[in-house]
Design a protein around this motif. Structure first.
Motif, PDB file in Angstrom:
ATOM      1  N   MET A  62      -3.787   5.419  -7.733  1.00 46.12           N
ATOM      2  CA  MET A  62      -2.869   5.845  -6.688  1.00 46.12           C
ATOM      3  C   MET A  62      -3.063   4.972  -5.451  1.00 46.12           C
ATOM      4  SD  MET A  62      -2.070   9.315  -7.924  1.00 46.12           S
ATOM      5  CE  MET A  62      -1.613  10.156  -6.439  1.00 46.12           C
ATOM      6  N   GLN A  63      -2.210   5.206  -4.455  1.00 49.14           N
ATOM      7  CA  GLN A  63      -2.375   4.555  -3.156  1.00 49.14           C
ATOM      8  C   GLN A  63      -2.602   5.643  -2.092  1.00 49.14           C
ATOM      9  OE1 GLN A  63       0.382   1.005  -2.695  1.00 49.14           O
ATOM     10  NE2 GLN A  63       1.099   1.787  -4.649  1.00 49.14           N
ATOM     11  N   GLY A  64      -2.908   5.220  -0.880  1.00 51.41           N
ATOM     12  CA  GLY A  64      -3.121   6.195   0.197  1.00 51.41           C
ATOM     13  C   GLY A  64      -4.572   6.446   0.524  1.00 51.41           C
ATOM     14  N   GLY A  65      -5.496   5.815  -0.221  1.00 51.39           N
ATOM     15  CA  GLY A  65      -6.920   5.952   0.082  1.00 51.39           C
ATOM     16  C   GLY A  65      -7.436   7.369  -0.109  1.00 51.39           C
ATOM     17  N   GLY A  66      -8.672   7.588   0.303  1.00 50.30           N
ATOM     18  CA  GLY A  66      -9.253   8.929   0.231  1.00 50.30           C
ATOM     19  C   GLY A  66      -8.463   9.915   1.071  1.00 50.30           C
ATOM     20  N   PRO A 107     -11.546  -3.638  -3.957  1.00 48.74           N
ATOM     21  CA  PRO A 107     -11.088  -3.750  -2.572  1.00 48.74           C
ATOM     22  C   PRO A 107     -10.263  -2.527  -2.179  1.00 48.74           C
ATOM     23  CG  PRO A 107      -9.685  -5.064  -4.012  1.00 48.74           C
ATOM     24  CD  PRO A 107     -10.675  -4.366  -4.904  1.00 48.74           C
ATOM     25  N   ALA A 108      -9.947  -2.419  -0.886  1.00 45.42           N
ATOM     26  CA  ALA A 108      -9.110  -1.318  -0.417  1.00 45.42           C
ATOM     27  C   ALA A 108      -7.723  -1.425  -1.041  1.00 45.42           C
ATOM     28  CB  ALA A 108      -9.003  -1.377   1.104  1.00 45.42           C
ATOM     29  N   GLY A 109      -7.055  -0.288  -1.190  1.00 48.95           N
ATOM     30  CA  GLY A 109      -5.673  -0.305  -1.675  1.00 48.95           C
ATOM     31  C   GLY A 109      -5.441   0.543  -2.904  1.00 48.95           C
ATOM     32  N   LYS A 135       6.521  22.127  -4.599  1.00 48.65           N
ATOM     33  CA  LYS A 135       7.854  21.505  -4.512  1.00 48.65           C
ATOM     34  C   LYS A 135       7.895  20.404  -3.458  1.00 48.65           C
ATOM     35  CE  LYS A 135      11.413  24.499  -6.366  1.00 48.65           C
ATOM     36  NZ  LYS A 135      10.568  25.392  -7.174  1.00 48.65           N
ATOM     37  N   ILE A 136       7.108  20.574  -2.392  1.00 51.37           N
ATOM     38  CA  ILE A 136       7.142  19.594  -1.297  1.00 51.37           C
ATOM     39  C   ILE A 136       6.264  18.369  -1.568  1.00 51.37           C
ATOM     40  CG2 ILE A 136       7.711  21.241   0.537  1.00 51.37           C
ATOM     41  CD1 ILE A 136       4.624  21.072   1.264  1.00 51.37           C
ATOM     42  N   CYS A 137       5.587  18.347  -2.715  1.00 51.52           N
ATOM     43  CA  CYS A 137       4.683  17.220  -2.991  1.00 51.52           C
ATOM     44  C   CYS A 137       5.481  15.920  -3.116  1.00 51.52           C
ATOM     45  CB  CYS A 137       3.906  17.463  -4.284  1.00 51.52           C
ATOM     46  SG  CYS A 137       2.799  16.100  -4.695  1.00 51.52           S
ATOM     47  N   PRO A 138       5.205  14.906  -2.271  1.00 50.21           N
ATOM     48  CA  PRO A 138       5.915  13.633  -2.415  1.00 50.21           C
ATOM     49  C   PRO A 138       5.642  13.030  -3.796  1.00 50.21           C
ATOM     50  CG  PRO A 138       4.604  13.679  -0.386  1.00 50.21           C
ATOM     51  CD  PRO A 138       4.205  14.865  -1.193  1.00 50.21           C
ATOM     52  N   THR A 139       6.652  12.413  -4.357  1.00 47.19           N
ATOM     53  CA  THR A 139       6.511  11.833  -5.700  1.00 47.19           C
ATOM     54  C   THR A 139       5.325  10.873  -5.771  1.00 47.19           C
ATOM     55  OG1 THR A 139       8.897  11.983  -5.906  1.00 47.19           O
ATOM     56  CG2 THR A 139       7.774  10.616  -7.526  1.00 47.19           C
ATOM     57  N   VAL A 140       5.109  10.111  -4.709  1.00 45.22           N
ATOM     58  CA  VAL A 140       4.051   9.103  -4.719  1.00 45.22           C
ATOM     59  C   VAL A 140       2.659   9.740  -4.833  1.00 45.22           C
ATOM     60  CG1 VAL A 140       3.763   8.916  -2.199  1.00 45.22           C
ATOM     61  CG2 VAL A 140       3.397   6.899  -3.631  1.00 45.22           C
ATOM     62  N   PHE A 141       2.557  11.045  -4.504  1.00 43.07           N
ATOM     63  CA  PHE A 141       1.277  11.757  -4.625  1.00 43.07           C
ATOM     64  C   PHE A 141       1.258  12.748  -5.791  1.00 43.07           C
ATOM     65  CE2 PHE A 141       0.057  11.298   0.155  1.00 43.07           C
ATOM     66  CZ  PHE A 141      -0.559  10.078  -0.118  1.00 43.07           C
ATOM     67  N   ASP A 142       2.297  12.747  -6.598  1.00 40.52           N
ATOM     68  CA  ASP A 142       2.411  13.729  -7.680  1.00 40.52           C
ATOM     69  C   ASP A 142       1.610  13.253  -8.899  1.00 40.52           C
ATOM     70  OD1 ASP A 142       3.217  15.318  -9.839  1.00 40.52           O
ATOM     71  OD2 ASP A 142       5.220  15.648  -9.003  1.00 40.52           O
ATOM     72  N   PHE A 143       0.459  13.879  -9.128  1.00 43.52           N
ATOM     73  CA  PHE A 143      -0.403  13.466 -10.245  1.00 43.52           C
ATOM     74  C   PHE A 143       0.339  13.494 -11.581  1.00 43.52           C
ATOM     75  CE2 PHE A 143      -4.455  15.298  -7.964  1.00 43.52           C
ATOM     76  CZ  PHE A 143      -4.440  14.222  -7.086  1.00 43.52           C
ATOM     77  N   ASN A 180       5.979   3.617  -9.301  1.00 36.99           N
ATOM     78  CA  ASN A 180       6.503   2.651  -8.323  1.00 36.99           C
ATOM     79  C   ASN A 180       5.512   1.494  -8.294  1.00 36.99           C
ATOM     80  OD1 ASN A 180       4.472   4.275  -7.110  1.00 36.99           O
ATOM     81  ND2 ASN A 180       5.095   3.533  -5.095  1.00 36.99           N
ATOM     82  N   THR A 181       5.760   0.482  -7.467  1.00 33.58           N
ATOM     83  CA  THR A 181       4.878  -0.688  -7.479  1.00 33.58           C
ATOM     84  C   THR A 181       3.470  -0.292  -7.041  1.00 33.58           C
ATOM     85  OG1 THR A 181       6.790  -1.984  -6.804  1.00 33.58           O
ATOM     86  CG2 THR A 181       4.644  -3.064  -6.701  1.00 33.58           C
ATOM     87  N   PRO A 182       2.494  -0.450  -7.922  1.00 32.34           N
ATOM     88  CA  PRO A 182       1.123  -0.126  -7.536  1.00 32.34           C
ATOM     89  C   PRO A 182       0.506  -1.257  -6.706  1.00 32.34           C
ATOM     90  CG  PRO A 182       1.213  -0.775  -9.852  1.00 32.34           C
ATOM     91  CD  PRO A 182       2.616  -0.899  -9.314  1.00 32.34           C
ATOM     92  N   ALA A 183      -0.720  -1.032  -6.247  1.00 33.56           N
ATOM     93  CA  ALA A 183      -1.446  -2.085  -5.515  1.00 33.56           C
ATOM     94  C   ALA A 183      -2.011  -3.051  -6.567  1.00 33.56           C
ATOM     95  CB  ALA A 183      -2.562  -1.462  -4.689  1.00 33.56           C
TER      96      ALA A 183
END
Length: 368
Positions: free
Chosen positions: A75-79, A203-205, A221-229, A240-243
């Motif tokens: 995933m992205q977004g760090g800890g 590395p970070a990312g 329902k409010i979980c953004p797709t980018v954070f949806d496990f 989507n494009t990963p790091a």
């Protein structure tokens, strides 16, 4: 110190990467596997990146012995992103979660989770930082969706000497950003593990998430797709494009860990390195002092004061100045804590820690 030790990096993260991995990245930077293109320029859906993505997942499974009923996600977004993602994906079951707050990062995680549901602190915030109350004193909610703890507090230098358990069978969630790949762990004891890569594995990312399959499929329902496990898992971490570059370097670091004896070797080395440092403190007649209870001192992030238990800021500034002359960098303690902090991640060698300890002995002889 020789050219291979051009700088000794004790930074807490982004942290030192293995030198041979960096050298390999350098040779491939302009043309990945003779393609005439850098990996950074290639499609995340192309065969080159697909192989890297799959190989990195496979290496994590092998090194940590991940059971088949767990998914490995990138995933992205760090800890910090994961603090929200954990709550958004897992709190829906009951709307309540248990948090063990032992320092800066677990405190931030609990604050983030409180936006999405009710957070129950399983023990009052410690009067004395640097301690973990015995598990027998914890108040665990049988209705919690999960029990969350930070395995190693990077800022505070507190590491759990045990894996918490729930008598109610509630899933255990752990932030292992700074301890992942430094010791063997039984993955089956966890519902979910999250780890920002920029300390021991890359590395970070990129943030690694290891999650038990039965915990997928019920995000808010409010979980953004980018954070949806669940979505990330279904799409093999390329929704989507990963790091891509971060994952590429991480895959090389994981192979480096495998080549260098795997987790047993990393764990032995970790014990060995931290022992050198703590022994110098014990023998320093309080010139160096670690404020953390002995039973939960981190092997990985070692905070200490110079010139007595409260620290002498003038001496500490001098310590940092003299260390930098010897090309020892990033030893300043976190701004919230002060003092000195040495981070001993996997890429930091025993010899490098021995050089730090040699400097500490000389500094003490001169100023105590």
């Amino acid at each position: 110190m020789g050219s291979s030790h051009s700088a000794l990096n004790f930074g807490a993260g982004p942290a030192k990467l293995p030198r041979e991995v960096l050298a390999e990245v350098q040779t491939e930077l302009l043309s990945y596997q003779d393609s005439g293109m850098s990996l950074m320029e290639m499609s995340h859906r192309g065969k080159e990146y697909t192989k890297i993505n799959n190989d990195a997942q496979k290496a994590i499974r092998e090194l940590l012995n991940v059971p088949d009923n767990y998914k490995v996600l990138f995933m992205q977004g760090g800890g910090t992103g994961a603090f929200a993602a954990v709550a958004l994906n897992l709190m829906n079951r009951t709307g309540v979660a248990d948090y063990a707050v032992t320092g800066t990062w677990s405190s931030k995680a609990a604050k983030e989770a409180a936006k999405y549901g009710k957070v129950n602190l399983v023990f009052p915030k410690a009067d004395k930082p640097g301690s973990i109350p015995p598990e027998s004193s914890w108040t665990l909610n049988p209705d919690a969706s999960y029990v969350y703890y930070c395995d190693n507090e990077t800022v505070d230098g507190v590491e759990f000497p045990f894996i918490p358990t729930s008598p109610h069978g509630v899933p255990i969630v752990s932030d292992m950003s700074s301890s992942i790949m430094t010791k063997k762990i039984d993955i089956s004891k966890f519902g979910c593990i999250v780890a920002g890569a920029q300390k021991n594995i890359g590395p970070a990312g990129v943030t690694v998430v290891i999650i038990r399959e039965d915990l997928l499929g019920n995000p808010m329902k409010i979980c953004p797709t980018v954070f949806d496990f669940t979505v990330i898992s279904q799409q093999n971490s390329v929704h989507n494009t990963p790091a891509t570059f971060s994952v590429y370097v991480m895959e090389k670091v994981l192979q480096w860990i495998k080549k260098n004896g795997g987790l047993q070797a990393m764990e032995n080395q970790s014990q060995d390195k931290s022992k050198l440092l703590y022994e110098e403190m014990e023998n320093s007649n309080n010139f160096y002092s670690c404020p953390i209870d002995e039973n939960c001192r981190s092997r990985i992030n070692v905070p200490f004061r110079v010139g007595g238990p409260q620290g002498n800021e003038e001496l500490e500034a001098k310590f940092l100045e003299e260390a930098e002359k010897l090309k020892m960098f990033q030893l300043k303690g976190h701004r919230l804590v002060g003092g000195i902090r040495a981070s001993l991640y996997n890429a930091v060698t025993r010899d490098e820690v021995a050089l730090l300890v040699k400097f500490m002995k000389e500094f003490r002889a001169q100023f105590s």
